[in-house]
Design an enzyme around this catalytic site. Sequence first.
Site, PDB file in Angstrom:
ATOM      1  N   CYS A  16     -12.959  -7.222 -10.572  1.00  0.00           N
ATOM      2  CA  CYS A  16     -11.848  -7.920  -9.922  1.00  0.00           C
ATOM      3  C   CYS A  16     -11.375  -9.130 -10.714  1.00  0.00           C
ATOM      4  CB  CYS A  16     -12.264  -8.352  -8.518  1.00  0.00           C
ATOM      5  SG  CYS A  16     -12.786  -7.002  -7.474  1.00  0.00           S
TER       6      CYS A  16
ATOM      7  N   ARG B 119       0.837  -1.195   0.000  1.00  0.00           N
ATOM      8  CA  ARG B 119       0.000   0.000   0.000  1.00  0.00           C
ATOM      9  C   ARG B 119       0.872   1.245   0.000  1.00  0.00           C
ATOM     10  NH1 ARG B 119      -4.833   1.069   4.406  1.00  0.00           N
ATOM     11  NH2 ARG B 119      -5.797   2.861   3.376  1.00  0.00           N
TER      12      ARG B 119
ATOM     13  N   CYS C  91     -11.031  -9.289   6.043  1.00  0.00           N
ATOM     14  CA  CYS C  91     -11.320  -8.641   4.761  1.00  0.00           C
ATOM     15  C   CYS C  91     -10.031  -8.363   4.005  1.00  0.00           C
ATOM     16  CB  CYS C  91     -12.057  -7.325   4.991  1.00  0.00           C
ATOM     17  SG  CYS C  91     -13.546  -7.468   5.996  1.00  0.00           S
TER      18      CYS C  91
ATOM     19  N   ARG D 132     -10.881  -4.535  14.503  1.00  0.00           N
ATOM     20  CA  ARG D 132     -11.961  -3.562  14.345  1.00  0.00           C
ATOM     21  C   ARG D 132     -13.111  -4.157  13.539  1.00  0.00           C
ATOM     22  NH1 ARG D 132     -13.434   0.107  10.428  1.00  0.00           N
ATOM     23  NH2 ARG D 132     -11.531  -0.174   9.187  1.00  0.00           N
TER      24      ARG D 132
END
Length: 391
Positions: A86, A16, A216, A205
């Site tokens: 995707c 990232r 995820c 979280r």
Amino acid sequence: MSKVFIAGVGMTRFGRNLRRGEQAMVQTVVREALADSGVPDDAVQRVFMANAAAGLVSGQEMIRGQVALQGSRLAGVPLVNVENACASGSSAVHLAFEAILAGRCEVALVVGVEKMSHENKARTFGALQGATDVAVSPRGDDGTPARNSVFVEVYAHEAKRYLDEYGAAIEDFAAVAVKNRTHASLNPRAQYQQPQTPEEVLAGRMVVDPLTLPMCSPTTDGAAAVVLCSESYARRHGRGRCEIRATRLTAGQGEGSAPVAVAALAAYEDAGIGPEDLHLLELHDAAAPAEILQYAEVGLCAPGQGHLLARSGATALGGRLPVNVSGGLMSRGHPIGATGCAQLVELYDQLLGRADGRQVDGARVAMAVNAGGWLAGAYAAAVATVLVGVG
């Protein structure tokens, strides 16, 4: 029918906020793939460039591949830009496969690239929302995309339904996340390489109940490339230790359709195998429940038995049929236009016996399933690709 082979691959480390943009990542993996294959630049006759979100994230539309390759020795080679949510990367491989079988070229290069990170997160979430029917997708009161990926909502709904219908536990989803992170810890190109415990996953979280953040797939930047060649080219030049035995592309039709299952069944039929013949798989685990659901869709177990298969340890490295040994989308990362190519990079390395610490012993037959988009209760696209090691 003649055969199509993978001659070489290249891939960046996924992550990232990479300093490099799409062009730098593309040219890096192209050089790596051509060097790995031993195929010279001037032998490439077609390029298929997969990218799903640049038009909305960076504003680069229409000629993404031409821009990414400008200034390189492949500039000017006939190029097709491929966007299929995707499933863009695997769709591009599918097109290259068909072009070679049709005799339109002997060597084709497929590149998948995505830079999802952006200082304005709304751009990323807006791009992902574009993989749904935007006329009915949920939006905030101000008309902007939701603060979370719309797909988290989708997978949370699927997770709740699975828990209610089949008696699974939230710990089963956590176990899949742990498994894939363990695999990713052995993959130097994975985004997340630090192992995690079930307790850490469950304490993460809460994104959308019942999915915590570690369940995820993350926002990811990266690129991957695959060089395909014909059987005649492989024979003349001593290439082709991995055959693409089958690749099938399907489109969803909304609730009740099963594009993943349809693609997998068709690929099995084309390849002349069944799920019992596979040695490993890469599945589209955009969230933990997706992997569990896909176990049944690709024929590894009966519907509603996916969590039991996971509990048995069969899908972990060292088990009977390892799944997502790369770390999968959840831990290897999910730069959406590159994911389908990245799956094939992993399987190619496995079938050539060069996956190092995550090598699956005796791997000879493998399948990748790459899905994309969401339309009225089902994936909008799915591609199943069967690879067989031949040397």
